[in-house]
Design a protein around this motif. Structure first.
Motif, short mmCIF file in Angstrom:
data_model
loop_
_atom_site.label_atom_id
_atom_site.label_comp_id
_atom_site.label_asym_id
_atom_site.label_seq_id
_atom_site.Cartn_x
_atom_site.Cartn_y
_atom_site.Cartn_z
N PRO A 1 0.83 -1.21 0.00
CA PRO A 1 0.00 0.00 0.00
C PRO A 1 0.86 1.26 0.00
O PRO A 1 2.04 1.22 0.35
N LEU A 2 0.24 2.35 -0.39
CA LEU A 2 0.97 3.60 -0.52
C LEU A 2 1.49 4.08 0.83
O LEU A 2 2.61 4.59 0.93
N PHE A 3 0.68 3.91 1.88
CA PHE A 3 1.07 4.32 3.24
C PHE A 3 1.18 3.08 4.12
O PHE A 3 0.21 2.33 4.27
N ASP A 4 2.34 2.88 4.65
CA ASP A 4 2.54 1.77 5.59
C ASP A 4 2.61 2.34 7.01
O ASP A 4 3.67 2.43 7.62
N VAL A 5 1.46 2.77 7.49
CA VAL A 5 1.39 3.42 8.81
C VAL A 5 0.29 2.77 9.62
O VAL A 5 -0.69 2.25 9.07
N PRO A 6 0.41 2.79 10.93
CA PRO A 6 -0.65 2.23 11.77
C PRO A 6 -1.82 3.21 11.89
O PRO A 6 -1.65 4.42 11.78
N PHE A 7 -2.98 2.67 12.11
CA PHE A 7 -4.18 3.49 12.27
C PHE A 7 -4.71 3.40 13.70
O PHE A 7 -4.40 2.46 14.44
N SER A 8 -5.50 4.37 14.05
CA SER A 8 -6.20 4.34 15.33
C SER A 8 -7.30 3.28 15.28
O SER A 8 -7.83 2.97 14.21
#
Length: 795
Positions: A40-47
């Motif tokens: 995916p474009l953003f490999d970040v954690p979500f709330s």
């Protein structure tokens, strides 16, 4: 000629290889171009975000990188989309990811200023810059962003790109994404924002480090108002809307997120971390239940009771509609209010009694009218006591359930068997039974086991659902009716045709009679006059109180809802008055007032039959029962024949009992008489004035009717002499009852006369250790003898 042909062939071959090489290069370039952007474009954690069933935010937990970043929304609000495109990228829907005109204009501005003032980036290019961690502005990075933007436009729709932007745009501090910003700055979802609020959020990502609510407000207002003016100029909004929008104040603080379902959100963060969870909870009901719980907590804390929990479930779907895991006002206190008590294991108290009653009805072992002994009783090392420490002698099974009497319940469990009841509870969903049945013993029915409010609510919900399913599906049953509650819509049961069975776990008829008995539970004072509401407020309910007043339970049931409540202290501290009736039931009834009214259940007559019973004993009538009455019972009852009606022979005036050895048979009169054993009779007659005592025996006559029975002790194998407060040995107390109210009895221990008693027959002695024989004889020669062993207290 040959050389020319050879050259010609090589030229053709070279052209083919050149074309092939061009194709390979083109394909390689396309593959490189297509796959150069990470997926995916953003490999970040979500709330973790939890919403009610209608989409209202119940709460959220910060992402693993400590950013408030909500998962991508399903759509972009119209007002925000208009504001964003007008402010950032007017030609967003026309260009392929890059806008040459904007780039050229930005280049001219930067050259004239001698520094970078504008980047000319489109929304798509801004998404790419954010995906590359906002790398420094440079010609190289701009080229990369342009290539990435073309790639995204090739793979994604414009709507998808907008959603990515709205999910990852920075809004100051650790607030990332449109939905997060809407809640943090305006305390409501982005779809409900005004034009002024939408414009504010549209301009914030442009310079989030410099523009922050509560700081540099004038600069933020100028940017917002300029955008609103553009909206007015292109006729997106009218003049009145413009005037109202520019008059709106800017957000002055960062708002806290909702906490009405704090503990459910905590649970979601553990089980569904980083996801947007659509729960089964009714958002409006959740708020009301939380308010009621808060009000009751303030009352309870006057008695140093600090924790409570509430679960409201819908019977038809087994979905949780309200979940209050504990009292929580946003601040952790010293009373473990952050603990989710819904999931905590607590002593059951009497809350399991309806399941035993229902199971015995289903098996045909009892009838609701059957008298169950309620006398001082000892079962091995277990001596149960009723809550009021009083005795009824004998009480109908349904009344024993309604009054939550402990001794009859233990007697019923002894008759039914601990092991089969244990097996049924596990099948019903009580997964906290982790030890073998012998570990719990008869105390299983009185709080000897632990259960969570979650499982208990699920068990009662399943119980009611069996009866509802039978009524609404032409008398059918499902093979596995006891299933857990669900709080996540993704796990909600799909209403499809379930596997049917001819051998139900529990029959609807037994459940119906159980709920009928629970209608007669005495309600707390706050519910006085409830009978006036009849079918509108029919609630079958049961309470429970654990030993030491540590846990108060209350579970109420209607056709549509189950409300389960626990009250107590999370650290296990007991408090006087911490009972199910006094502490938990008032909260339960207040929650029911928030729910729609329900009718009552229909009697499942198809699987019931009218059975004649003895009206005095509740057993099947025997040959000595003069009268009978018909009652509806589950088909196939196996209740025993009445053991307490006997034929008694009287003298001619019916003043004395006689027999053929002492009185002429021709002058005798014969009557059937309801006779309880002496101990049961002693307590029963105190509460039942209509109970007829037997006339005395005619002097010189005798019969086989027992006239005496020991009340204490009930077991004689090992008796221990108590120790007084001063450390000296105390005395053993022996007590018996006699049918004759004024009878006198004589006590002998090991053939040594101890004394005589009348009225209340009680004597205290101090025997030596070892075996002894106690004999008691009344004035007409009836006697009773017990052999007992006195254990030594020496260590």
């Amino acid at each position: 000629m040959g050389l020319k042909n050879i050259c010609k062939k090589y030229k053709l071959l070279f052209k083919k290889w050149k074309l092939l090489l061009l194709i390979v290069v083109a394909v390689s370039f396309f593959i490189t171009f297509y796959f150069m952007v990470p997926r995916p474009l953003f490999d970040v954690p979500f709330s973790t975000v939890v919403e009610s069933e209608e989409g209202r935010l119940l709460g959220a937990r910060v992402a693993a990188d400590q950013q408030w970043r909500f998962p991508s929304p399903d759509s972009i609000p119209f007002k925000y989309e208009k504001c964003l495109i007008l402010f950032e990228d007017t030609y967003f829907y026309l260009h392929p990811g890059i806008n040459p005109v904007s780039l050229a204009r930005a280049a001219v501005q930067n050259i004239k200023a001698g520094k970078i003032l504008s980047g000319g980036s489109t929304v798509t290019m801004q998404v790419c810059r954010m995906a590359r961690d906002d790398k420094a502005r440079s010609f190289k990075n701009k080229i990369i962003e342009m290539i990435w933007a073309l790639n995204l436009e090739l793979r994604l729709s414009k709507r998808e790109i907008l959603k990515i932007y709205a999910s990852h745009a920075p809004f100051g501090g650790n607030i990332v994404g449109l939905e997060t910003a809407a809640w943090r700055y305006f305390a409501r979802p982005a779809s409900e924002l005004s034009w002024g609020e939408s414009a504010t959020l549209a301009v914030l990502p442009n310079a989030p480090a410099l523009i922050y609510p509560g700081r540099l407000d004038q600069r933020l207002k100028q940017k917002r108002d300029r955008l609103l003016a553009k909206l007015l100029d292109n006729r997106t909004i009218d003049s009145l809307t413009f005037q109202l929008s520019v008059a709106e104040p800017l957000p002055e603080k960062v708002n806290p997120l909702p906490i009405t379902a704090y503990h459910l959100v905590e649970r979601a963060a553990e089980e569904k971390h980083g996801e947007r969870v659509l729960s089964t909870v009714d958002g409006f009901l959740q708020e009301k239940v939380a308010e009621v719980a808060c009000r009751h907590r303030k009352i309870l804390e006057a008695n140093h009771i600090y924790n409570l929990a509430v679960v409201v479930s819908e019977v038809s779907s087994k979905e949780v509609k309200a979940y209050v895991g504990n009292y929580f006002d946003g601040i952790e206190d010293n009373h473990a209010n952050n603990v989710d008590v819904v999931q905590a294991l607590r002593s059951t108290g009497s809350i399991l009694k309806p399941f035993l009653y229902c199971q015995m009805l289903d098996d045909g072992q009892i009838t609701p009218q059957m008298l169950i002994p309620d006398v001082p009783t000892r079962f091995g090392g277990f001596t149960p006591l009723n809550f009021d420490q009083d005795y009824s002698g004998a009480v109908p099974a349904a009344e024993a359930l309604a009054r939550s009497l402990n001794i009859p319940a233990v007697k019923m469990l002894q008759n039914y068997g601990v092991t089969p009841f244990y097996s049924f509870l596990k099948k019903a969903g009580m997964n906290s039974l982790t030890r073998p049945p012998d570990h719990y013993g008869l105390s299983l029915i009185l709080g000897g086991a632990e259960v969570s409010l979650w499982n208990m609510a699920g068990m009662y919900t399943s119980l009611v659902s069996i009866l509802n399913n039978y009524s609404s599906h032409d008398g059918s049953y499902v093979s596995d009716p006891f299933s857990p509650l669900v709080w996540n819509k993704a796990n909600a049961q799909v209403k499809t045709l379930q596997e049917q069975t001819d051998q139900p776990v529990l029959r609807a008829s037994a459940i119906y009679l159980t709920l009928q008995a629970l209608l007669k539970v005495k309600r707390p004072e706050s519910e006085a006059g409830w009978q006036e509401f009849a079918s509108m407020r029919n609630i079958a309910w049961k309470t429970g109180t654990s030993f030491g007043f540590r846990d108060g339970w209350a579970v109420g049931m209607t056709k549509d809802y189950v409300v389960a409540v626990w009250v107590g202290n999370a650290d296990g501290e007991g408090r006087p008055g911490l009972t199910g009736v006094a502490a938990a039931a008032p909260l339960m009834f207040d929650v029911f007032k928030l729910l729609p009214a329900s009718g009552w259940f229909s009697m499942p007559v198809d699987e019931m039959e009218q059975v004649e019973i003895c009206p005095e004993s509740g057993y099947r009538p025997g040959i000595n029962c003069d009268s009978v009455k018909s009652v509806w019972l589950p088909a196939g009852t196996k209740a025993e024949v009445c053991p307490w009606h006997r034929t008694i022979h009287f003298n001619e005036t019916e003043t004395h009992r006689v027999n053929a050895d002492c009185y002429p048979v021709s002058e005798m009169k014969h009557k059937n008489w309801f006779i309880l054993p002496p101990a049961m009779e002693y307590f029963f007659r105190l509460r039942n004035p209509v109970y007829s005592l037997l006339p005395p025996l005619l002097p010189g006559c005798s019969d086989k009717i027992e006239n005496m029975e020991f009340v204490y002790p009930r077991e004689w194998n090992n008796l221990f002499i108590p120790v007084d407060l001063d450390g000296t040995p105390g005395r053993l107390i022996f007590e018996l009852v006699h049918r004759g109210h004024n009878s006198e009895v004589y006590w002998h221990l090991d053939e040594q006369f101890l004394g005589a008693t009348s009225g209340k027959h009680q004597i205290a002695i101090h025997p030596e250790g070892g075996w002894h024989i106690l004999n008691v004889t009344d004035q007409v020669g009836n006697s009773i003898t017990r052999r007992f062993f006195v254990a030594s207290n020496n260590k």
